[in-house]
Design an enzyme around this catalytic site. Structure first.
Site, PDB file in Angstrom:
ATOM      1  N   LYS A 174       1.020  -1.045  -0.281  1.00 21.54           N
ATOM      2  CA  LYS A 174      -0.100  -0.097   0.245  1.00 21.54           C
ATOM      3  C   LYS A 174       1.023   1.552  -0.549  1.00 21.54           C
ATOM      4  CE  LYS A 174      -2.818   3.020   0.312  1.00 21.54           C
ATOM      5  NZ  LYS A 174      -4.005   3.129   1.818  1.00 21.54           N
ATOM      6  N   LYS A 244       1.096  11.535   5.242  1.00 15.66           N
ATOM      7  CA  LYS A 244       1.537  10.500   6.210  1.00 15.66           C
ATOM      8  C   LYS A 244       2.335   9.450   5.700  1.00 15.66           C
ATOM      9  CE  LYS A 244      -1.480   8.230   7.069  1.00 15.66           C
ATOM     10  NZ  LYS A 244      -1.764   6.812   7.664  1.00 15.66           N
TER      11      LYS A 244
END
Length: 304
Positions: A174, A244
């Site tokens: 991911k 992030k």
């Protein structure tokens, strides 16, 4: 009749719609969120029961999902007093849909196994529209044999599930994916800025890239280029969250980061974007490029 007892912790932009879809599919859904307003948004779902802590949710569930914003919150939700593992019964399967460091997934997996709990990292591709429609894509890391139990619920909230390897591998892939998406966002912003600086109509440029069949076309270009030109940065996935993810990807790269100058530049651009446009769509990194060029690409507001 209920299909089963499901837990869901984290009822934000992604988790709230996913929990609702599980309730609509006939599951009894036990939920928790630190924001009371997020729980209230599910009040009309009659098979949803709110609880005061992650431990209470875990005590009622056979399969439990979490959708949370960062490493620290995920770790605390599972491992602290009152957390998931404090209330979990042996045999519970937990599916963390958050995007976190692979190390976090592996740490939770080890702690869960010590309590007879199976932990899967199940990060998602998709944003709020896919959460609403039940078309999220899940990458799953962990014990493949335990995936079968969670699969019926994943089929309700997602369009596709892919097992990708042992614990932590879901989040490793991911982060690689989102880092590439972030690179694409910066590259498209630079291309559009240069397009405008050279007097090229951005709508004409868009039509050529989209219809020409060349290698410049991408999903991001298709979905975001005209939004950028029109000054539409309403979020489905924010600058803050992409920053992030790029930060985690850079940390995951470790010593290999020295060989990835494009990733380092992308991280620098998102760091700057987060300081000024954290709540905008992740395409808001465009403003960083606009400021470098000293001109707006389209109809967006003046940059600070």
């Amino acid at each position: 009749m209920s299909k089963g007892e499901i837990g869901f912790i984290g009822l934000g932009r992604m988790g709230g719609p996913m929990a609702r879809n599980l309730a609509r599919a006939g599951y009894s859904v036990h939920v928790h969120d630190v924001e009371p307003a997020a729980v209230r948004r599910l009040e009309d779902a009659t098979t949803v029961t709110a609880h005061g802590s992650p431990a209470e949710v875990a005590a009622h569930a056979t399969v439990l999902f979490t959708a949370l914003p960062n490493d620290a919150i995920v770790t605390g939700t599972y491992l602290e007093a009152g957390g998931v593992l404090a209330g979990a019964r042996p045999g519970l399967i937990t599916c963390d849909c958050s995007t976190v460091s692979p190390d976090v997934s592996q740490t939770i997996n080890a702690a869960a196994r010590a309590k007879g709990v199976d932990h899967l990292d199940t990060p998602m591709l998709g944003s709020s529209p896919q959460a609403e429609s039940g078309e999220v894509f899940f990458m799953v890391g962990g014990d493949r044999a335990r995936l079968a139990t969670a699969q019926p619920m994943l089929d309700v909230i997602g369009r596709l599930t892919m097992f990708v390897g042992p614990s932590g591998m879901g989040n490793r892939i991911k982060l690689l994916h989102n880092a590439l998406g972030a690179v694409n966002a910066v590259a498209v912003a630079e291309s559009l800025a240069l397009c405008v600086a050279l007097g090229v109509d951005p709508h004409t440029f868009y039509d050529v890239v989209r219809q020409g069949g060349g290698m410049a076309f991408s999903t991001y270009f298709d979905r975001r280029a005209l939004r950028v030109v029109e000054g539409d940065f309403s979020p489905t996935f924010t600058v803050e969250l992409m920053n992030k993810d790029v930060t985690l990807a850079a940390a995951m790269a470790g010593p290999h980061l020295t060989h990835t100058p494009i990733l380092r530049e992308t991280l620098a651009a998102y760091d700057e974007a987060r300081r000024h446009w954290a709540g905008e769509d992740f395409s808001g990194v465009t403003h960083v490029i606009e400021r470098r060029f000293g001109r707006a690409i389209g109809k967006g507001p003046a940059t600070p």
